[in-house]
Structures are given as C-alpha cells and as structure tokens.
Scaffold this motif. Sequence first.
Motif, PDB file in Angstrom:
ATOM      1  N   ASN A  65     105.519 -59.890   2.054  1.00 17.96           N
ATOM      2  CA  ASN A  65     103.870 -60.346   1.920  1.00 17.96           C
ATOM      3  C   ASN A  65     103.018 -59.207   1.702  1.00 17.96           C
ATOM      4  OD1 ASN A  65     104.387 -59.851   4.683  1.00 17.96           O
ATOM      5  ND2 ASN A  65     102.973 -61.303   5.439  1.00 17.96           N
ATOM      6  N   TYR A  66     103.429 -58.162   1.127  1.00 20.18           N
ATOM      7  CA  TYR A  66     102.601 -57.159   0.833  1.00 20.18           C
ATOM      8  C   TYR A  66     102.713 -56.507  -0.688  1.00 20.18           C
ATOM      9  CZ  TYR A  66     106.892 -54.372   1.516  1.00 20.18           C
ATOM     10  OH  TYR A  66     108.185 -53.956   1.429  1.00 20.18           O
ATOM     11  N   PRO A  67     101.697 -56.107  -1.442  1.00 22.38           N
ATOM     12  CA  PRO A  67     101.892 -55.500  -2.724  1.00 22.38           C
ATOM     13  C   PRO A  67     102.868 -54.328  -2.529  1.00 22.38           C
ATOM     14  CG  PRO A  67      99.791 -55.485  -2.066  1.00 22.38           C
ATOM     15  CD  PRO A  67     100.425 -55.711  -0.810  1.00 22.38           C
ATOM     16  N   PRO A  68     103.877 -54.120  -3.768  1.00 22.09           N
ATOM     17  CA  PRO A  68     103.717 -54.816  -4.951  1.00 22.09           C
ATOM     18  C   PRO A  68     104.269 -56.056  -5.266  1.00 22.09           C
ATOM     19  CG  PRO A  68     105.229 -52.991  -5.179  1.00 22.09           C
ATOM     20  CD  PRO A  68     104.712 -53.009  -3.598  1.00 22.09           C
ATOM     21  N   TYR A  69     104.901 -56.483  -4.424  1.00 20.43           N
ATOM     22  CA  TYR A  69     105.587 -57.968  -4.197  1.00 20.43           C
ATOM     23  C   TYR A  69     104.541 -58.989  -4.627  1.00 20.43           C
ATOM     24  CZ  TYR A  69     109.709 -56.246  -1.794  1.00 20.43           C
ATOM     25  OH  TYR A  69     110.811 -55.607  -1.382  1.00 20.43           O
ATOM     26  N   GLY A  70     104.684 -59.927  -5.304  1.00 22.61           N
ATOM     27  CA  GLY A  70     104.036 -60.695  -6.094  1.00 22.61           C
ATOM     28  C   GLY A  70     102.898 -60.456  -7.051  1.00 22.61           C
ATOM     29  N   ILE A  71     103.182 -59.176  -7.841  1.00 20.05           N
ATOM     30  CA  ILE A  71     102.144 -58.520  -8.453  1.00 20.05           C
ATOM     31  C   ILE A  71     101.941 -59.430  -9.781  1.00 20.05           C
ATOM     32  CG2 ILE A  71     104.127 -56.985  -9.893  1.00 20.05           C
ATOM     33  CD1 ILE A  71     102.074 -54.990  -9.998  1.00 20.05           C
ATOM     34  N   ASP A  72     102.889 -60.297 -10.038  1.00 22.96           N
ATOM     35  CA  ASP A  72     102.722 -61.206 -11.322  1.00 22.96           C
ATOM     36  C   ASP A  72     102.708 -62.701 -11.202  1.00 22.96           C
ATOM     37  OD1 ASP A  72     103.264 -59.196 -13.580  1.00 22.96           O
ATOM     38  OD2 ASP A  72     105.378 -59.143 -12.812  1.00 22.96           O
ATOM     39  N   LEU A  73     102.381 -62.834  -9.898  1.00 23.39           N
ATOM     40  CA  LEU A  73     101.781 -64.273  -9.433  1.00 23.39           C
ATOM     41  C   LEU A  73     100.306 -64.186  -9.200  1.00 23.39           C
ATOM     42  CD1 LEU A  73     104.520 -64.847  -6.509  1.00 23.39           C
ATOM     43  CD2 LEU A  73     104.213 -65.930  -8.572  1.00 23.39           C
ATOM     44  N   LEU A  74      99.671 -65.235  -9.619  1.00 28.81           N
ATOM     45  CA  LEU A  74      98.078 -65.669  -9.515  1.00 28.81           C
ATOM     46  C   LEU A  74      97.782 -65.404  -7.991  1.00 28.81           C
ATOM     47  CD1 LEU A  74      97.805 -68.489 -11.938  1.00 28.81           C
ATOM     48  CD2 LEU A  74      97.072 -66.171 -12.265  1.00 28.81           C
ATOM     49  N   ASP A  75      98.497 -65.874  -7.003  1.00 27.40           N
ATOM     50  CA  ASP A  75      98.515 -65.841  -5.628  1.00 27.40           C
ATOM     51  C   ASP A  75      98.542 -64.342  -5.106  1.00 27.40           C
ATOM     52  OD1 ASP A  75      97.500 -68.403  -5.571  1.00 27.40           O
ATOM     53  OD2 ASP A  75      99.340 -69.194  -5.253  1.00 27.40           O
ATOM     54  N   GLY A  76      99.148 -63.499  -5.927  1.00 27.83           N
ATOM     55  CA  GLY A  76      99.707 -62.296  -5.558  1.00 27.83           C
ATOM     56  C   GLY A  76     100.818 -62.133  -4.486  1.00 27.83           C
ATOM     57  N   PRO A  77     100.859 -61.376  -3.310  1.00 28.48           N
ATOM     58  CA  PRO A  77     102.070 -61.584  -2.390  1.00 28.48           C
ATOM     59  C   PRO A  77     102.258 -62.856  -1.566  1.00 28.48           C
ATOM     60  CG  PRO A  77     100.795 -59.235  -2.330  1.00 28.48           C
ATOM     61  CD  PRO A  77      99.985 -60.424  -2.939  1.00 28.48           C
ATOM     62  N   THR A  78     102.967 -63.518  -1.595  1.00 25.96           N
ATOM     63  CA  THR A  78     103.218 -64.812  -0.961  1.00 25.96           C
ATOM     64  C   THR A  78     104.391 -64.880   0.130  1.00 25.96           C
ATOM     65  OG1 THR A  78     104.628 -65.533  -2.910  1.00 25.96           O
ATOM     66  CG2 THR A  78     102.312 -66.133  -3.095  1.00 25.96           C
ATOM     67  N   GLY A  79     105.355 -63.707   0.074  1.00 27.92           N
ATOM     68  CA  GLY A  79     106.350 -63.830   0.776  1.00 27.92           C
ATOM     69  C   GLY A  79     107.685 -63.740   0.014  1.00 27.92           C
ATOM     70  N   ARG A  80     107.695 -63.938  -1.458  1.00 29.55           N
ATOM     71  CA  ARG A  80     108.719 -64.145  -2.178  1.00 29.55           C
ATOM     72  C   ARG A  80     109.154 -62.641  -2.611  1.00 29.55           C
ATOM     73  NH1 ARG A  80     105.370 -68.237  -3.716  1.00 29.55           N
ATOM     74  NH2 ARG A  80     106.498 -70.113  -4.392  1.00 29.55           N
ATOM     75  N   PHE A  81     110.489 -62.398  -2.547  1.00 30.94           N
ATOM     76  CA  PHE A  81     110.958 -61.111  -2.516  1.00 30.94           C
ATOM     77  C   PHE A  81     111.115 -60.771  -4.033  1.00 30.94           C
ATOM     78  CE2 PHE A  81     111.942 -62.107   1.585  1.00 30.94           C
ATOM     79  CZ  PHE A  81     111.941 -60.901   2.342  1.00 30.94           C
ATOM     80  N   SER A  82     110.241 -60.939  -4.743  1.00 34.95           N
ATOM     81  CA  SER A  82     110.107 -60.508  -6.317  1.00 34.95           C
ATOM     82  C   SER A  82     108.822 -60.041  -6.730  1.00 34.95           C
ATOM     83  CB  SER A  82     110.680 -61.906  -6.838  1.00 34.95           C
ATOM     84  OG  SER A  82     110.410 -62.041  -8.220  1.00 34.95           O
ATOM     85  N   ASN A  83     108.595 -59.803  -8.103  1.00 31.95           N
ATOM     86  CA  ASN A  83     107.351 -59.516  -8.748  1.00 31.95           C
ATOM     87  C   ASN A  83     106.735 -60.924  -9.003  1.00 31.95           C
ATOM     88  OD1 ASN A  83     109.653 -59.599 -10.639  1.00 31.95           O
ATOM     89  ND2 ASN A  83     107.852 -59.686 -12.228  1.00 31.95           N
ATOM     90  N   GLY A  84     107.565 -61.981  -9.303  1.00 29.75           N
ATOM     91  CA  GLY A  84     106.944 -63.193  -9.496  1.00 29.75           C
ATOM     92  C   GLY A  84     107.792 -64.620  -8.887  1.00 29.75           C
ATOM     93  N   ARG A  85     107.946 -65.541  -9.729  1.00 30.14           N
ATOM     94  CA  ARG A  85     108.856 -66.556  -9.170  1.00 30.14           C
ATOM     95  C   ARG A  85     110.208 -66.200  -8.853  1.00 30.14           C
ATOM     96  NH1 ARG A  85     107.297 -70.031 -14.648  1.00 30.14           N
ATOM     97  NH2 ARG A  85     107.526 -67.546 -15.129  1.00 30.14           N
ATOM     98  N   ASN A  86     110.672 -67.140  -8.208  1.00 28.96           N
ATOM     99  CA  ASN A  86     112.141 -66.959  -7.775  1.00 28.96           C
ATOM    100  C   ASN A  86     112.874 -68.077  -8.597  1.00 28.96           C
ATOM    101  OD1 ASN A  86     111.895 -68.870  -5.839  1.00 28.96           O
ATOM    102  ND2 ASN A  86     111.670 -67.635  -4.020  1.00 28.96           N
ATOM    103  N   ILE A  87     114.150 -68.244  -7.915  1.00 28.08           N
ATOM    104  CA  ILE A  87     115.055 -69.282  -8.649  1.00 28.08           C
ATOM    105  C   ILE A  87     114.509 -70.393  -8.221  1.00 28.08           C
ATOM    106  CG2 ILE A  87     117.488 -70.082  -8.657  1.00 28.08           C
ATOM    107  CD1 ILE A  87     118.481 -67.181  -8.439  1.00 28.08           C
ATOM    108  N   ALA A  88     114.138 -70.821  -6.822  1.00 29.98           N
ATOM    109  CA  ALA A  88     113.840 -72.130  -6.349  1.00 29.98           C
ATOM    110  C   ALA A  88     112.424 -72.569  -6.982  1.00 29.98           C
ATOM    111  CB  ALA A  88     113.717 -71.886  -4.740  1.00 29.98           C
ATOM    112  N   ASP A  89     111.566 -71.662  -7.292  1.00 30.23           N
ATOM    113  CA  ASP A  89     110.440 -71.902  -8.237  1.00 30.23           C
ATOM    114  C   ASP A  89     110.799 -72.566  -9.684  1.00 30.23           C
ATOM    115  OD1 ASP A  89     108.856 -71.211  -5.986  1.00 30.23           O
ATOM    116  OD2 ASP A  89     108.970 -69.067  -6.734  1.00 30.23           O
ATOM    117  N   VAL A  90     111.888 -71.861 -10.059  1.00 28.63           N
ATOM    118  CA  VAL A  90     111.963 -72.225 -11.497  1.00 28.63           C
ATOM    119  C   VAL A  90     112.732 -73.362 -11.554  1.00 28.63           C
ATOM    120  CG1 VAL A  90     113.558 -71.561 -13.362  1.00 28.63           C
ATOM    121  CG2 VAL A  90     112.261 -69.804 -12.176  1.00 28.63           C
TER     122      VAL A  90
END
Length: 373
Positions: A65-90
């Motif tokens: 839940n810190y940058p640069p995680y979530g760099i490509d999400l509108l909400d920024g760092p959310t706790g996802r271990f990714s730059n954006g959406r993960n498999i569950a989101d998709v």
Amino acid sequence: MHSWIHHARRKMGFYVQALILMLLAAKILLSFVGSVPQVPCFFIFGDSLMDNGNNNNLVTEAKANYPPYGIDLLDGPTGRFSNGRNIADVVAQLLGFENSIPPFATVKREEIVRGVNYASGAAGILDKTAEHLGGRISMNRQLTNHATTILRLVDLIGNGSLAQVRQYLNKCIYVVSMGNNDYINNYFYPQYYQTSSLYTPKQFAKILIKRYSKQLSKLYKYGARKFGISGVGYIGCTPAMMARFKTNTCVDAVNAAVIQFNTKLAYSLGDLESNLSGAKFIFINQPLGYSSGFNVTDIPCCNVLTTISEGQCVPNQIPCSVREDYFFWDGFHPTESISLVDGERTYEALSPFYSSEAKGSFPVSDADFISIF
C-alpha cells in the motif's frame, strides 16, 4: 540484415501484443457496462496474486500500500501487489460485476451479498508459512473469515436461516489460489524453515495436498459448490527466486517441486468432486514464468528490495516507463498486462459455471494434465 529482421519481428510482436491487450481491455469494459453479473456472487481466497488490501493494516513486511504499487490505478496504492489490476479484478469484471470484489478487511455490510476477497499477501496452506514476514492471513484464517461472512449473510438475506444462505452460496463461484508461499516462503527458504531438510519435494507436496483438501472440503460444508482452483505458478522463473539461488535462469529444482504439487492437486480435485455431492472443481493452470509476446521476462519493472521483504518494490522509486512490455512488476508478481491475459484465461476456464450450455464436468483428464506441462 539479420539485425534488421530481428528488430522488425520484435516491433511486430510489440504491436500484436498491444492489440491483444487492447482487445482484452475492451472485452472487460463491455462485459459489465449495463449488464447483470453472470453469477450472484464471487468469493476469492489466496495470496498476494489476489490480495487487494487485506494486509494493509497488518503488522507485516508483506504489504503493497505504498508507491510505486498502484501507479496505474485511479485510487493509487490499494494493497494490490501490482502496478494496476490483479487477476481477481479482471475475472470479477469479466463476470459482469460493476466493481472489484471488496477485501474482507474493509467490506461493507451490504457488499457481502456480491462476494468478498479474503486473499492475503504471504498467505499459505500451512499456518506457519511466511511467519518470518509478520502478519498474514493463512488459508485457515481465511476460512474463519468466510464463516463470519456467512453469519452476516444469515441476518442480511437468510431471514435467520443458515440453510437458505447455503442455497444461495451454492450458486456462487469460489476461486482459490494457494500454495505459492508454501514454497517461496517455507520449503525453499531454509534460513527460516526446516521443511526442506525434513521432507522430500514429493513428501512435502503430499502434506500440502492433504491439508488443502481438508480446507476445500470445509468450504464445501459452508455451501461452496463451484470451485476454480489455481495451480502454483512456475515460481522458479521469478526474478526474486532466481536471485535467491544466484542464477540468471529458471531454477529447475523449484519448478520440479511445483509440478509435483500441481499433479497431486489435479488428482485430488478429481477425488473431491467424486466424493462431494454436487461439487464441481476446475483446475486453472497459471504457469507464471512462461509467456510469449513480452520483451522483458527476466527482470522486474520496479527496483526491488533485498531485505527481509525481498522482491517487493523499493518505496517511492520510479518504475520502468513501458510497463506493458514487462512480464514482472516486482520480484514475484506480474504486471497488470499479464493479469489481463491470465484473468481472461481464468474467466474462460470458469465458463462451465456461467454457461447454460456447459455440463460442468471436471475438465482436466490425465492426458490433458500431463500435456500442459
């Protein structure tokens, strides 16, 4: 001449890859705009590949839940271990849900009817897995959290009837992705755990499958009937695991152990389906580490830590700019581009659960399973 041809092929591969990702993104958008979800609810159990915020308030090294995680999400760092959406989101979006399935840690009372995400970074089948990292929500604890959700549903939609809630849960999809950390943060981490000196890979896989089968059986008792179970990825090909073994190629010993686990898992799912009346199990193969069309497959997009939080992004540093060209976001986790592809594969694998024409039989025969490896 040869270098020009190589450059042209690489450029063409990039355009093809970009086109595929655009088509996938368009399909995801069209799947839920003005539509009703294809199933009433979607429940997610797993580790950091699925976690979307359950670890944020834990005392743990396993959080994102810190940058640069979530760099490509509108909400920024959310706790996802990714730059954006993960498999569950998709998968949730392809199933037609307007929003991602909320994490158990912050889910609102009225939201649980559509499903809950219980996944936790560093979680394992075994309770002791990844204990050196601090807090994490093991599979057993995720089951306890699901029991809490069921009690809430009894009041919310069951009119006090547990049987009525179980009938509702019979129609939901349950995706479970466990086992990665039992190898990454247990068996192949002898500095902290003795399992590799106590058990052969075959013996350890047997121990995991025995425990895992009991856990899935408990989900069945709670009301789950439609199971999508992800195999462990080829974690020997992750940048962090290669760094741990001081090699620049895939670690064969790790991948061989994973294959033993996945083989036993596929057979055990067949046994569970035979023994649990009305249950349907789909094995979802996610061979993390092998994919075509991505130019950078051996190094992460972000700079990674080499401390106890090995493989996670260094906080607040700038990652690579062309993220869609990278397979790995950090030392262990895929970029959003990979999640789009794997999410599509998972969604298609789950089709017997949302297709009225499907018969719903266990989809992996012995020959099919052997062929995917």
